[in-house]
Design an enzyme around this catalytic site. Structure first.
Site, PDB file in Angstrom:
ATOM      1  N   GLY A 139      27.179  38.285 -16.720  1.00 45.49           N
ATOM      2  CA  GLY A 139      28.447  37.937 -16.586  1.00 45.49           C
ATOM      3  C   GLY A 139      29.317  38.694 -17.655  1.00 45.49           C
ATOM      4  O   GLY A 139      28.915  40.092 -18.096  1.00 45.49           O
ATOM      5  N   ARG A 140      30.432  38.128 -18.138  1.00 44.66           N
ATOM      6  CA  ARG A 140      31.458  39.098 -19.121  1.00 44.66           C
ATOM      7  C   ARG A 140      30.659  39.483 -20.163  1.00 44.66           C
ATOM      8  O   ARG A 140      30.646  40.662 -20.571  1.00 44.66           O
ATOM      9  CB  ARG A 140      32.454  38.115 -19.344  1.00 44.66           C
ATOM     10  CG  ARG A 140      33.472  37.812 -18.287  1.00 44.66           C
ATOM     11  CD  ARG A 140      34.703  37.009 -19.097  1.00 44.66           C
ATOM     12  NE  ARG A 140      35.518  36.415 -18.194  1.00 44.66           N
ATOM     13  CZ  ARG A 140      35.233  35.163 -17.546  1.00 44.66           C
ATOM     14  NH1 ARG A 140      34.319  34.503 -17.894  1.00 44.66           N
ATOM     15  NH2 ARG A 140      36.484  34.912 -16.802  1.00 44.66           N
ATOM     16  N   ILE A 141      29.886  38.687 -20.805  1.00 46.06           N
ATOM     17  CA  ILE A 141      29.362  39.248 -22.055  1.00 46.06           C
ATOM     18  C   ILE A 141      28.167  40.008 -21.697  1.00 46.06           C
ATOM     19  O   ILE A 141      28.038  41.014 -22.740  1.00 46.06           O
ATOM     20  CB  ILE A 141      28.739  37.815 -22.954  1.00 46.06           C
ATOM     21  CG1 ILE A 141      30.069  36.954 -23.175  1.00 46.06           C
ATOM     22  CG2 ILE A 141      28.350  38.099 -24.390  1.00 46.06           C
ATOM     23  CD1 ILE A 141      29.888  35.502 -24.018  1.00 46.06           C
ATOM     24  N   ARG A 159      21.403  36.225 -10.968  1.00 48.18           N
ATOM     25  CA  ARG A 159      21.267  35.402  -9.760  1.00 48.18           C
ATOM     26  C   ARG A 159      21.715  36.347  -8.340  1.00 48.18           C
ATOM     27  O   ARG A 159      21.015  36.383  -7.337  1.00 48.18           O
ATOM     28  CB  ARG A 159      22.254  34.196  -9.480  1.00 48.18           C
ATOM     29  CG  ARG A 159      21.415  33.174 -10.153  1.00 48.18           C
ATOM     30  CD  ARG A 159      22.351  31.929  -9.883  1.00 48.18           C
ATOM     31  NE  ARG A 159      23.565  32.099 -10.426  1.00 48.18           N
ATOM     32  CZ  ARG A 159      24.553  31.135 -10.622  1.00 48.18           C
ATOM     33  NH1 ARG A 159      24.206  29.921 -10.312  1.00 48.18           N
ATOM     34  NH2 ARG A 159      25.563  31.485 -11.204  1.00 48.18           N
ATOM     35  N   THR A 206      22.204  34.755 -27.931  1.00 50.65           N
ATOM     36  CA  THR A 206      23.386  34.548 -28.403  1.00 50.65           C
ATOM     37  C   THR A 206      24.183  33.406 -27.420  1.00 50.65           C
ATOM     38  O   THR A 206      25.279  33.135 -27.149  1.00 50.65           O
ATOM     39  CB  THR A 206      24.522  35.433 -28.554  1.00 50.65           C
ATOM     40  OG1 THR A 206      24.568  36.158 -27.304  1.00 50.65           O
ATOM     41  CG2 THR A 206      23.949  36.501 -29.694  1.00 50.65           C
ATOM     42  N   ARG A 237      22.608  30.046 -25.108  1.00 50.41           N
ATOM     43  CA  ARG A 237      22.300  28.654 -25.702  1.00 50.41           C
ATOM     44  C   ARG A 237      20.839  28.538 -26.073  1.00 50.41           C
ATOM     45  O   ARG A 237      19.830  29.119 -25.379  1.00 50.41           O
ATOM     46  CB  ARG A 237      22.586  27.726 -24.533  1.00 50.41           C
ATOM     47  CG  ARG A 237      23.955  27.379 -24.465  1.00 50.41           C
ATOM     48  CD  ARG A 237      24.738  26.362 -25.442  1.00 50.41           C
ATOM     49  NE  ARG A 237      26.155  26.243 -25.317  1.00 50.41           N
ATOM     50  CZ  ARG A 237      27.231  26.898 -25.501  1.00 50.41           C
ATOM     51  NH1 ARG A 237      26.798  28.233 -26.163  1.00 50.41           N
ATOM     52  NH2 ARG A 237      28.435  26.494 -25.386  1.00 50.41           N
ATOM     53  N   GLU A 243      20.454  22.224 -32.447  1.00 48.47           N
ATOM     54  CA  GLU A 243      21.268  22.639 -33.356  1.00 48.47           C
ATOM     55  C   GLU A 243      21.759  21.591 -34.099  1.00 48.47           C
ATOM     56  O   GLU A 243      22.007  20.302 -33.457  1.00 48.47           O
ATOM     57  CB  GLU A 243      22.572  23.535 -32.901  1.00 48.47           C
ATOM     58  CG  GLU A 243      22.082  24.796 -32.366  1.00 48.47           C
ATOM     59  CD  GLU A 243      23.240  25.554 -31.749  1.00 48.47           C
ATOM     60  OE1 GLU A 243      24.322  25.462 -32.107  1.00 48.47           O
ATOM     61  OE2 GLU A 243      22.786  26.512 -31.303  1.00 48.47           O
ATOM     62  N   HIS A 248      25.148  30.140 -35.188  1.00 46.52           N
ATOM     63  CA  HIS A 248      25.974  30.008 -33.918  1.00 46.52           C
ATOM     64  C   HIS A 248      27.504  30.629 -34.244  1.00 46.52           C
ATOM     65  O   HIS A 248      28.194  29.863 -34.038  1.00 46.52           O
ATOM     66  CB  HIS A 248      26.176  28.695 -33.443  1.00 46.52           C
ATOM     67  CG  HIS A 248      26.251  28.506 -31.986  1.00 46.52           C
ATOM     68  ND1 HIS A 248      25.844  27.454 -30.976  1.00 46.52           N
ATOM     69  CD2 HIS A 248      27.286  29.219 -31.320  1.00 46.52           C
ATOM     70  CE1 HIS A 248      26.491  27.755 -29.819  1.00 46.52           C
ATOM     71  NE2 HIS A 248      27.274  28.688 -29.937  1.00 46.52           N
ATOM     72  N   GLY A 274      28.491  33.387 -32.816  1.00 49.94           N
ATOM     73  CA  GLY A 274      28.823  34.406 -31.919  1.00 49.94           C
ATOM     74  C   GLY A 274      30.377  34.795 -31.712  1.00 49.94           C
ATOM     75  O   GLY A 274      30.565  35.990 -31.584  1.00 49.94           O
TER      76      GLY A 274
END
Ligand code: DGY
Length: 327
Positions: free
Chosen positions: A157-159, A179, A238, A240, A269, A287, A289
């Site tokens: 995706g974007r990241i 996917r 980074t 989940r 967490e 966490h 990021g």
């Protein structure tokens, strides 16, 4: 009557000011720690809008506690696995997240964890700080090379895309599993699609996770997946925590099934699985990021925009279930 917004944690002031300037009545739960569930259920009562964080479970119980006037929930995160989107849609409640604005910060963080883990930066820091460094030595704290190695990205995706760009600049070969194929990334960045997850894992020197947390991605990386990775490999997360079976990872790091890991997110967490913190071949971050001032302000701005628009009955670009506006 003045519409009421509950904000479940202290936020960058720009977001709060934007909501105040729009004439909304704000209730901010102060500090860095989340409200208890009981406190949360009490505070949301009678609110027209909620600004939640990933630590707040937004489900039927919470929606009932808030009441039928609730119109919008802005989640201060791009991930929204804490929200029962179907339950919100059924009640006509708009839900927004913060896509786009944290892409670069999170990709920087993933690259930082990759480099820091490969080059054992935290072990070196401890050695120097504790006064135990006796000087330069040819065999001291040897890491693994980054340039020329293969990075496997799970989730383009974007990241994932932004990390691929960085990895290319470091001279890495990039494979990805997703996917569906991402032809734009293949053309622009010369990244190669690998259809089978285990094939990607077995070919990669570094693996970085960038999928949302869904029932399909829960424990996507478990004992079987760690077993097919190279013994010299490094796993970065980074995205989940629950995408990795954390106990299986601890075992894999202890038994040198993989070489090291860099983790920004954890399964439960802020608790860590037994044994994780004792390992020297893992870099741990709390966490963070998206934790740059600019990014957090942009996230606050997006949340405020979504709330203000939705309370006027208008869809903001970052609403996840904009069909609620046509019902
Ligand atoms: C997100 O946005 O989903 C992050 O995990 C918090 O920045």
């Amino acid at each position: 009557m003045q519409a009421k917004v509950f904000i479940s944690r202290d936020l960058p002031q720009n977001g709060i000011s934007a909501l105040e300037q729009a004439g909304l009545k704000i209730d901010v739960y102060p500090g860095e720690l989340p409200p208890s569930r009981t406190e949360l259920l009490k505070r949301v009562k009678g609110c027209d809008a909620l600004l939640t964080l990933l630590s707040e479970r937004v489900d039927d119980e919470l929606l009932t506690a808030a009441g039928p006037q609730l119109k919008v929930i802005a989640n201060f995160a791009v991930g929204y696995d804490n929200i029962d989107l179907v339950a919100c849609s059924k009640r006509g409640i708009a839900v927004s997240n913060t896509p786009g604005v944290l892409t670069e910060a999170t990709a920087d963080h993933a690259m930082m964890l990759l480099l820091a883990t490969a080059r054992r930066v935290l072990e070196g820091d401890r050695l120097v700080r504790q006064g135990q460094w006796r000087g330069w030595a040819p065999l001291q704290l040897l890491g693994v090379e980054v340039s020329g190695q293969t990075l496997g990205i799970i989730g383009m995706g974007r990241i994932g895309y932004a990390l691929a760009k960085r990895a290319k600049a470091f001279g890495m070969t990039v494979l990805y599993h997703n996917r569906s194929r991402r032809l734009k990334a293949e053309t622009e960045l010369s990244v190669r699609y690998v259809d089978n997850l285990h094939n990607l894992l077995s070919q990669s020197d570094f693996v970085s996770l960038h999928t949302p947390l869904t029932p399909e991605t829960h424990h996507l990386i478990g004992q079987a997946e760690l077993a097919v990775m190279k013994k010299s490999s490094v796993l970065i997360n980074t995205a989940r925590g629950p995408i990795i079976d954390e106990q299986a990872l601890v075992e894999a790091l202890k038994t040198a099934t993989i070489w090291a890991a860099g983790l920004d997110v954890f399964e439960r967490e802020p608790s860590l699985s037994a044994g994780l913190a004792e390992l020297s071949n893992v870099t741990l971050a709390p966490h963070t990021g998206s934790a740059t001032r600019q990014t957090r302000e942009a996230m606050a701005r997006l949340c405020a925009t979504a709330i203000i628009a939705a309370l006027k009955g208008e869809a903001a670009p970052n609403i996840l279930n904009s069909e609620v506006f046509s019902s």
